[in-house]
Motif scaffolding. Structure first.
Motif, PDB file in Angstrom:
ATOM      1  N   SER A  48     -42.687  -3.679  29.584  1.00  0.00           N
ATOM      2  CA  SER A  48     -42.434  -4.501  30.749  1.00  0.00           C
ATOM      3  C   SER A  48     -43.389  -5.447  30.753  1.00  0.00           C
ATOM      4  N   ASN A  49     -44.293  -5.509  29.987  1.00  0.00           N
ATOM      5  CA  ASN A  49     -45.307  -6.756  29.890  1.00  0.00           C
ATOM      6  C   ASN A  49     -45.615  -7.228  28.395  1.00  0.00           C
ATOM      7  N   THR A  50     -44.854  -8.405  28.281  1.00  0.00           N
ATOM      8  CA  THR A  50     -44.823  -8.709  26.617  1.00  0.00           C
ATOM      9  C   THR A  50     -46.303  -9.062  26.114  1.00  0.00           C
ATOM     10  N   ASP A  51     -46.992  -9.758  27.078  1.00  0.00           N
ATOM     11  CA  ASP A  51     -48.568 -10.236  26.710  1.00  0.00           C
ATOM     12  C   ASP A  51     -49.252  -9.296  26.241  1.00  0.00           C
ATOM     13  N   LEU A  52     -49.059  -8.345  27.114  1.00  0.00           N
ATOM     14  CA  LEU A  52     -49.889  -6.780  27.092  1.00  0.00           C
ATOM     15  C   LEU A  52     -49.441  -5.963  25.793  1.00  0.00           C
ATOM     16  N   VAL A  53     -48.306  -6.070  25.507  1.00  0.00           N
ATOM     17  CA  VAL A  53     -47.807  -5.511  24.429  1.00  0.00           C
ATOM     18  C   VAL A  53     -48.503  -6.231  23.051  1.00  0.00           C
ATOM     19  N   SER A  54     -48.294  -7.447  23.022  1.00  0.00           N
ATOM     20  CA  SER A  54     -48.820  -8.277  21.925  1.00  0.00           C
ATOM     21  C   SER A  54     -50.268  -8.103  21.898  1.00  0.00           C
ATOM     22  N   THR A  55     -50.863  -8.049  22.881  1.00  0.00           N
ATOM     23  CA  THR A  55     -52.542  -7.794  22.931  1.00  0.00           C
ATOM     24  C   THR A  55     -52.769  -6.455  22.232  1.00  0.00           C
ATOM     25  N   VAL A  56     -52.252  -5.330  22.724  1.00  0.00           N
ATOM     26  CA  VAL A  56     -52.340  -3.876  22.322  1.00  0.00           C
ATOM     27  C   VAL A  56     -51.919  -3.761  20.722  1.00  0.00           C
ATOM     28  N   ILE A  66     -58.231   1.974  20.317  1.00  0.00           N
ATOM     29  CA  ILE A  66     -58.927   1.456  21.480  1.00  0.00           C
ATOM     30  C   ILE A  66     -59.780   2.100  22.208  1.00  0.00           C
ATOM     31  N   SER A  67     -61.090   1.397  22.411  1.00  0.00           N
ATOM     32  CA  SER A  67     -62.043   2.004  23.025  1.00  0.00           C
ATOM     33  C   SER A  67     -61.752   1.747  24.696  1.00  0.00           C
ATOM     34  N   ALA A  68     -62.617   2.753  25.368  1.00  0.00           N
ATOM     35  CA  ALA A  68     -62.504   2.756  26.843  1.00  0.00           C
ATOM     36  C   ALA A  68     -62.752   1.144  27.394  1.00  0.00           C
ATOM     37  N   TYR A  69     -63.906   0.308  26.792  1.00  0.00           N
ATOM     38  CA  TYR A  69     -64.225  -0.735  27.426  1.00  0.00           C
ATOM     39  C   TYR A  69     -62.998  -1.722  26.991  1.00  0.00           C
ATOM     40  N   GLU A  70     -62.233  -1.802  25.667  1.00  0.00           N
ATOM     41  CA  GLU A  70     -61.111  -2.592  25.552  1.00  0.00           C
ATOM     42  C   GLU A  70     -60.014  -2.126  26.482  1.00  0.00           C
ATOM     43  N   ILE A  71     -59.648  -0.872  26.831  1.00  0.00           N
ATOM     44  CA  ILE A  71     -58.960  -0.620  27.923  1.00  0.00           C
ATOM     45  C   ILE A  71     -58.979  -1.227  29.083  1.00  0.00           C
ATOM     46  N   ASP A  72     -60.283  -1.369  29.489  1.00  0.00           N
ATOM     47  CA  ASP A  72     -60.673  -1.923  30.817  1.00  0.00           C
ATOM     48  C   ASP A  72     -60.397  -3.261  30.922  1.00  0.00           C
ATOM     49  N   GLU A  73     -60.710  -4.141  29.763  1.00  0.00           N
ATOM     50  CA  GLU A  73     -60.522  -5.481  29.421  1.00  0.00           C
ATOM     51  C   GLU A  73     -59.260  -6.128  29.699  1.00  0.00           C
ATOM     52  N   VAL A  74     -58.072  -4.904  28.656  1.00  0.00           N
ATOM     53  CA  VAL A  74     -56.849  -5.191  28.656  1.00  0.00           C
ATOM     54  C   VAL A  74     -56.214  -5.116  30.310  1.00  0.00           C
ATOM     55  N   CYS A  75     -56.547  -4.179  30.821  1.00  0.00           N
ATOM     56  CA  CYS A  75     -56.057  -3.890  32.204  1.00  0.00           C
ATOM     57  C   CYS A  75     -56.142  -5.164  33.172  1.00  0.00           C
ATOM     58  N   LYS A  76     -57.680  -5.412  33.038  1.00  0.00           N
ATOM     59  CA  LYS A  76     -57.970  -6.613  33.935  1.00  0.00           C
ATOM     60  C   LYS A  76     -57.469  -7.844  33.849  1.00  0.00           C
ATOM     61  N   SER A  77     -57.212  -8.198  32.476  1.00  0.00           N
ATOM     62  CA  SER A  77     -56.300  -9.360  32.064  1.00  0.00           C
ATOM     63  C   SER A  77     -54.891  -9.219  32.240  1.00  0.00           C
ATOM     64  N   HIS A  78     -54.146  -8.126  32.167  1.00  0.00           N
ATOM     65  CA  HIS A  78     -52.863  -8.036  32.030  1.00  0.00           C
ATOM     66  C   HIS A  78     -52.055  -7.143  33.119  1.00  0.00           C
ATOM     67  N   ASP A  82     -50.362  -1.341  39.473  1.00  0.00           N
ATOM     68  CA  ASP A  82     -50.199  -0.643  38.222  1.00  0.00           C
ATOM     69  C   ASP A  82     -51.048   0.595  38.095  1.00  0.00           C
ATOM     70  N   VAL A  83     -52.287   0.686  38.286  1.00  0.00           N
ATOM     71  CA  VAL A  83     -53.098   1.687  38.100  1.00  0.00           C
ATOM     72  C   VAL A  83     -52.824   2.710  39.322  1.00  0.00           C
ATOM     73  N   GLN A  84     -52.579   2.213  40.258  1.00  0.00           N
ATOM     74  CA  GLN A  84     -52.254   3.114  41.671  1.00  0.00           C
ATOM     75  C   GLN A  84     -50.995   4.030  41.073  1.00  0.00           C
ATOM     76  N   ALA A  85     -50.060   3.092  40.453  1.00  0.00           N
ATOM     77  CA  ALA A  85     -48.810   3.674  40.127  1.00  0.00           C
ATOM     78  C   ALA A  85     -48.968   4.812  39.369  1.00  0.00           C
ATOM     79  N   ALA A  86     -49.950   4.881  38.285  1.00  0.00           N
ATOM     80  CA  ALA A  86     -50.285   6.000  37.230  1.00  0.00           C
ATOM     81  C   ALA A  86     -50.500   7.297  38.071  1.00  0.00           C
ATOM     82  N   GLN A  87     -51.429   7.021  39.149  1.00  0.00           N
ATOM     83  CA  GLN A  87     -51.545   8.514  39.816  1.00  0.00           C
ATOM     84  C   GLN A  87     -50.324   8.911  40.499  1.00  0.00           C
ATOM     85  N   GLN A  88     -49.539   7.927  41.027  1.00  0.00           N
ATOM     86  CA  GLN A  88     -48.171   8.429  41.533  1.00  0.00           C
ATOM     87  C   GLN A  88     -47.462   9.180  40.472  1.00  0.00           C
TER      88      GLN A  88
END
Length: 361
Positions: free
Chosen positions: A57-65, A75-87, A92-98
């Protein structure tokens, strides 16, 4: 029409179809498999990242990952946090819990369906037995008895097979529910934790401080609060970049964590500021502990990886307050904050505590 469908219709939005629900659950399953495959922590941000990745659903995120996986394979926890902040955004994060919650509902509904089917099958089997019982008084011939026995054997085999299927289905559902429960507990835990330093976040700190103050009712109760601030932290960020600044924060949090006891709590209060709650601790003991932490941090030799040169001496200032009866959380924090600012005004790299005159480093 169901209540959910009616509400969706009233709002002018089509209710999700069963097929759409299935697609979401399929993607959710893929996201969890990616978490397992790359051994990434099952935090809401991690799940949101992998869900966006597998759904494309997010082509930029797919390319980055994809680039990150090609380079290092993980992928480290730090890198996950950085990707989420950028993309990704907060929604989106709240939807994860739902989604995890919806998976719980789906799995429980599946269990309920299996149980209902079992009850229905048992009722059908019971009805068959009643029919046979009613026919027994009129039965006299050997052939009739053989037919009854044969029918009972068929029904018995059918019930045995259905019982095995039910047990197998329930065992599988139990495994899924246990896994979801672990993941949900991790989500809850992560929601009270700072993603960068892994210590408690401001939300967890506020709740714990309130609870400790409420518990501090006996005349001899002792409770200390520490506020700490890394000195000239903006200069570190400006000189070496935020990634290096983040590493400094993690080192500082780790030093505090390894020095406090199990009953204590360290939390990231905001930015480069941290808070430490010390239950059942008097002001003199709190001062001794915090000054030890101050000294250890000031002697830590931090190396800039790119140049292999040291960052120079990095220090922190601390303010300690002891709780007094009738003081609420806000007033308690203000007391510690005043001591922290006094430590900074007097030259930094020192501890200022109530009632301790010679507190300068």
């Amino acid at each position: 029409m169901s209540v959910a469908e009616k509400k969706a219709g009233d709002a002018g939005v089509a209710a999700p179809t069963k097929r759409q629900h299935k697609d979401v659950y399929d993607l959710a399953g893929q996201a969890f498999r990616m978490i397992d495959r790359y051994e990434t922590p099952p935090y809401p941000s991690t799940y949101a990242l992998w869900f966006a990745y597998v759904s494309r659903s997010n082509t930029d995120l797919v390319s980055t990952v994809d680039e990150m996986l090609e380079k290092g394979g993980d992928i480290s926890a730090y890198e996950i946090d950085e990707v989420c902040k950028s993309h990704l955004n907060e929604g989106d994060v709240q939807a994860a819990q739902q989604t995890i919650g919806r998976q719980f509902e789906s799995q429980l509904a599946s269990v309920l369906t299996m149980i209902q089917k079992s009850v229905s099958d048992s009722e059908s089997f019971n009805e068959t037995l009643n029919q046979i019982e009613e026919g027994l008084p009129q039965t006299a011939s050997t052939d009739s008895i053989d037919a009854i026995i044969s029918k009972l054997m068929v029904e018995n085999r059918r019930m045995a097979e259905q019982s095995m299927e039910l047990n197998s289905g329930l065992r599988e559902s139990q495994k899924q529910i246990e896994k979801l429960n672990r993941e949900l507990e991790e989500v809850r835990s992560q929601s009270m934790r700072d993603p960068l330093t892994s210590v408690a976040n401001r939300r967890a700190f506020d709740a714990r401080l309130t609870a400790e103050i409420e518990a501090c009712t006996a005349p001899d109760s002792e409770l200390c609060l520490v506020l700490a601030d890394i000195d000239h932290f903006k200069k570190v960020n400006d000189t070496y970049g935020h990634r290096v600044g983040d590493e400094v924060l993690k080192v500082f949090a780790a030093i505090i964590s390894e020095n406090i006891k199990g009953q204590d709590m360290v939390a990231r209060y905001g930015g480069e500021e941290f808070a430490v709650i010390l239950p059942r601790t008097d002001i003199e003991s709190a001062y001794g502990l915090i000054d030890k932490i101050r000294l250890q941090f000031s002697k830590t030799n931090l190396i800039f990886k790119q140049s292999r040169q040291g960052l120079g001496k990095i220090t922190a200032s601390f303010g300690i307050a002891s709780h007094k009866p009738g003081i609420d959380a806000k007033g308690f924090i203000e007391q510690a904050d005043r001591k922290l600012y006094l430590a900074k005004d007097l030259g930094r790299n020192q501890v200022q505590a109530e009632g301790i005159v010679d507190a300068a480093a």
